[in-house]
Design an enzyme around this catalytic site. Structure first.
Site, mmCIF file in Angstrom:
data_model
loop_
_atom_site.group_PDB
_atom_site.id
_atom_site.type_symbol
_atom_site.label_atom_id
_atom_site.label_comp_id
_atom_site.label_asym_id
_atom_site.label_seq_id
_atom_site.Cartn_x
_atom_site.Cartn_y
_atom_site.Cartn_z
ATOM 1 C CB THR A 162 41.298 37.388 37.922
ATOM 2 O OG1 THR A 162 40.976 37.323 36.536
ATOM 3 C CG2 THR A 162 40.039 37.111 38.720
ATOM 4 C CG PHE B 197 41.078 35.186 42.836
ATOM 5 C CD1 PHE B 197 40.198 34.248 42.318
ATOM 6 C CD2 PHE B 197 42.144 35.596 42.043
ATOM 7 C CE1 PHE B 197 40.369 33.727 41.049
ATOM 8 C CE2 PHE B 197 42.327 35.086 40.766
ATOM 9 C CZ PHE B 197 41.438 34.154 40.266
#
Ligand SMILES: C=C(O[C@@H]1C=C(C(=O)O)C=C[C@H]1O)C(=O)O
Length: 363
Positions: free
Chosen positions: A263, A265
């Site tokens: 992921t 960020f």
């Protein structure tokens, strides 16, 4: 291999000597960082001590110079913590993140700012934006895209109504585990709680191992971990931080369908970040819905050989334009070729907003 006591003793003596040296050097470095903070305050009493571009340069240099045997990422992580502690001497960085405690976003915040930062959980992405806008914290950390499930649209939408800048990015490898409490009856699990993205990232594994269990989406995987403490027939999908925080056991580890599941960020703040030498820029562009609009928008990037790293389309909520495009590309707004492209894009688009230029994630 056998170690004679003499060898072991002399090796330990050598380690003690080296530790003395490391101690002396880290203290000298901390003194230097303190002096930098004093110089910054003299020229600007409201100065921000944290410099994302400088930290990225320090870490990249260390990774380049690293002679081994520690790998470069490991070495950079050690330096990350040294910098974090040096900075905290003057001013601990306050960071709001999408909570609750134990989420991957908290892990991302600590990976980026180091353990000496003060991190504060927020209940929703827009709260993270609000805290940063209000100046209650120095930075915010929000998820923006996952390699398996795609974009976190809420984060992109929040940028549309905000004056917040992007000051950095951090990419985290996401490992999910199936967790239970010590009171859970493991062979009677009929319900699995997690964040919808995590449930989606483990879809095939759940189909194979728990085809009949009800999948219950909740606001975060840390929340899922908290909830199962009181339910004997439920399990949660969450990461290491949540497992540790709530004292849960792993029934199965790394159950994400794709091994490269990660992921990205974003670090959000109000700072303009100068060039670090390896930067990315994020912009949002509104176009009128006419044939060839996307081609017109992208053509200048191609002509100036600027690498696009991401293109995301979102419906505009204002009604004036049909679509907005979120574009990430390599380069910094202070580079002339990037300025030239943006100038051309401005002529073709209804609206262009530069969300920020920031160092490409190092760790
Ligand atoms: C020391 C400085 O300030 C802070 C501390 C840094 C460090 O410890 O290396 C790097 C950048 C800043 O976040 C600086 O700007 O050089």
């Amino acid at each position: 291999m056998t170690d004679t006591p003499v060898n072991l003793d002399s090796l330990r003596e050598r380690i003690d000597e080296l530790d003395n040296e490391i101690l002396r050097l880290i203290s000298a470095r901390a003194d230097c960082a303190k002096q930098v903070a004093e110089v910054k305050t003299q020229s600007d009493p409201g100065a921000v001590f944290y410099r994302p571009e400088r930290e990225a340069q320090v870490l990249r240099r260390i990774m380049e110079l690293n002679p081994g045997p520690l790998n470069s990422e490991e070495m950079a992580r050690l330096f990350r913590e040294i910098m974090s502690a040096c900075l905290a001497l003057e001013q601990p960085t306050k960071v709001a993140y999408l909570g609750p405690e134990g989420t991957f976003t908290q892990q991302a915040a600590l990976k980026h700012f180091g353990e000496s930062a003060v991190s504060m959980p927020m209940a929703a992405i827009d709260e993270v934006f609000r805290e940063v806008e209000a100046g209650a914290v120095n930075y915010g950390v929000v998820p923006v895209e996952n390699s398996t499930e795609g974009v976190v649209s809420h984060t992109l939408d929040s940028f549309m109504d905000s004056s917040i800048h992007i000051c950095g990015e951090v990419v985290l490898r996401i490992h999910h585990h199936l967790l239970v409490a010590d009171t859970t009856l493991r062979d009677k699990v009929s319900r699995v709680y997690s964040h919808p993205q995590s449930l989606a990232q483990c879809r095939k594994w759940l189909d194979a191992h728990y085809p009949r269990a009800e999948r219950v989406p909740v606001s975060s995987n840390a929340e899922a971990a908290r909830m199962i403490k009181s339910e004997w027939h439920s399990a949660a999908i969450a990461g290491d931080m949540a497992a540790k925080l709530y004292g849960l056991e792993k029934v199965a580890e790394k159950i994400e369908d794709r091994p490269d599941n990660s992921t990205r960020f974003l670090i959000i703040g109000s700072q303009h970040v100068p060039m670090s030498g390896e930067d990315k820029t994020s912009i949002v562009v509104a176009m009128r819905n006419q044939p060839g609009a996307l081609h017109d928008l992208l053509e200048p990037f191609h002509r100036h050989s600027i690498d696009l790293t991401r293109l995301e389309t979102r419906p505009s909520r204002t009604g004036v334009w049909n679509y907005v495009f979120f574009i990430d590309f390599k380069g910094h707004v202070d580079e002339p070729r990037v300025a030239a492209v943006l100038e051309e894009v401005r002529l073709r688009a209804s609206e262009v907003k530069v969300l920020g230029s920031y160092p490409v994630g190092v760790l």
